[in-house]
Write an enzyme that holds these catalytic residues in place. Structure first.
Site, PDB file in Angstrom:
ATOM      1  N   CYS A  93      50.158  26.553  33.988  1.00 45.01           N
ATOM      2  CA  CYS A  93      51.444  27.187  34.263  1.00 45.01           C
ATOM      3  C   CYS A  93      52.501  26.708  33.275  1.00 45.01           C
ATOM      4  O   CYS A  93      52.685  25.494  33.101  1.00 45.01           O
ATOM      5  CB  CYS A  93      51.888  26.884  35.690  1.00 45.01           C
ATOM      6  SG  CYS A  93      53.476  27.633  36.132  1.00 45.01           S
ATOM      7  N   ASN A 204      39.971  34.409  32.432  1.00 47.95           N
ATOM      8  CA  ASN A 204      41.150  34.983  33.077  1.00 47.95           C
ATOM      9  C   ASN A 204      42.099  35.481  31.992  1.00 47.95           C
ATOM     10  O   ASN A 204      42.130  34.949  30.893  1.00 47.95           O
ATOM     11  CB  ASN A 204      41.816  33.898  33.941  1.00 47.95           C
ATOM     12  CG  ASN A 204      43.205  34.285  34.431  1.00 47.95           C
ATOM     13  OD1 ASN A 204      44.173  33.569  34.177  1.00 47.95           O
ATOM     14  ND2 ASN A 204      43.324  35.381  35.127  1.00 47.95           N
ATOM     15  N   GLY A 205      42.866  36.521  32.322  1.00 43.87           N
ATOM     16  CA  GLY A 205      43.896  36.989  31.407  1.00 43.87           C
ATOM     17  C   GLY A 205      43.746  38.448  31.027  1.00 43.87           C
ATOM     18  O   GLY A 205      42.831  38.799  30.280  1.00 43.87           O
TER      19      GLY A 205
END
Length: 329
Positions: A93, A204-205
């Site tokens: 994050c 992911n993404g």
């Protein structure tokens, strides 16, 4: 054994317990994640509000943010006691909040600290401890940083890592921009699976649908879907059949709404306002005639004092509810 072949990403302000219950109506097998919760909040805050979940949400994982091994391991123990199936450490994050707290994507610069954290977590819990990271941060070279980071995780006993296939820029980009502006490098994540065959590598993404998911599964162990699962949630409805080998009827969008209503009614009886739940289902009819009327009716009426599930029923009457395109795998 916990399956991570397909999961929905932890997303701040989105993947709360109401969203997770809703997603579970679409897929029984998809692994769901909480929003990131800081270790200090878990230790000192309202645990039921922060960690409470419905039994129907299983399999469900708790994502923690923090940088002090003793604190994060204590939060992990508390989460495991609540019944979560996995505890995940956020190393990806990029928000200002996590930078000031020296956790999230900042930890990509301190892999040895991450190792100490996950080792402490593993000693504190019996459920799997996993990590979610980026390709790197700021000026780091991903082809140097990511393999070294994964090697350190392997040595620390981590067997499953989810890689968001973008760098994070801690300066110059907002958290929102960090989700879209840095270019994706799926190929590097695929390479990491070849370089670390003994590790479970999840990608992911920017993955939008199950066709893209299936293509990635030719190269990695699992796929984590983020915004598409929230903005167009009906993409999940075939996941159990296509990705997990099930052969079961596919519910229509209306079926999903009607299955959600008893939950919404029950939660309202506990004081949860209707809009806290209906905000998560606005995208269900995306691409279907009447979708705009559905969103407008819910957005305008669910926030009114005394609004009940009749608001959802009224919204449902404004849309077409086409039969599913397929009924089994």
């Amino acid at each position: 054994m916990l399956e991570r072949r397909f999961s929905v990403a932890p997303m701040m302000d989105w993947t709360d317990r109401h969203e997770r219950f809703f997603l579970r109506l679409l897929s029984a097998r998809t692994l769901l994640y909480t929003e990131m919760v800081t270790s200090m909040a878990v230790i000192h805050g309202d645990r039921e509000r922060l960690l409470g979940f419905n039994p129907e949400e299983h399999p469900v994982a708790l994502q923690l943010g923090g940088s002090e091994p003793d604190e994060v391991s204590e939060a992990a123990r508390i989460g495991a006691d609540f019944g979560y199936d996995e505890i995940n450490l956020n190393v990806g994050c990029p928000s200002d909040r996590v930078q000031s707290g020296r956790f999230g994507a900042c930890l990509m610069k301190e892999p040895e600290l991450v190792a100490r954290i996950v080792e402490a977590m593993q000693k504190a819990v019996s459920v799997p401890v996993t990590v979610k990271c980026r390709l790197g941060v700021d000026e780091q070279e991903p082809r140097e940083v990511l393999p070294a980071f994964l090697e350190t995780m392997k040595e620390a006993g981590v067997t499953s890592v989810t890689v968001h296939a973008r760098k994070a820029w801690l300066k110059g980009l907002s958290p929102k921009e960090n989700r879209t502006v840095p270019p994706l490098d799926y190929g590097l994540v695929h390479e990491m699976k070849r370089a670390f065959p003994e590790m479970e590598i999840i990608i992911n993404g920017g993955i939008r649908d199950l066709d893209e998911t299936a293509a990635h599964l030719e190269h990695v162990d699992g796929v984590m879907m983020g915004r598409a699962a929230y903005e167009t949630p009906y993409v999940l409805v075939e996941a159990d059949n296509r990705l997990f080998g099930e052969k079961k009827p596919i519910p229509s969008r209306g079926d999903i709404v009607r299955a959600f209503l008893p939950y919404a009614h029950s939660q309202q009886s506990k004081g949860v306002p209707l809009h806290a739940m209906t905000r998560h289902i606005l995208g269900l009819f995306q691409g279907v005639p009447g979708a705009r009327a559905w969103r407008r009716h819910l957005s305008e009426n669910a926030v009114k004092p005394g609004a009940g599930i009749e608001v959802v029923e009224e919204a449902l009457s404004l849309v077409d509810d086409p039969a599913p395109a397929m009924t089994e795998a």
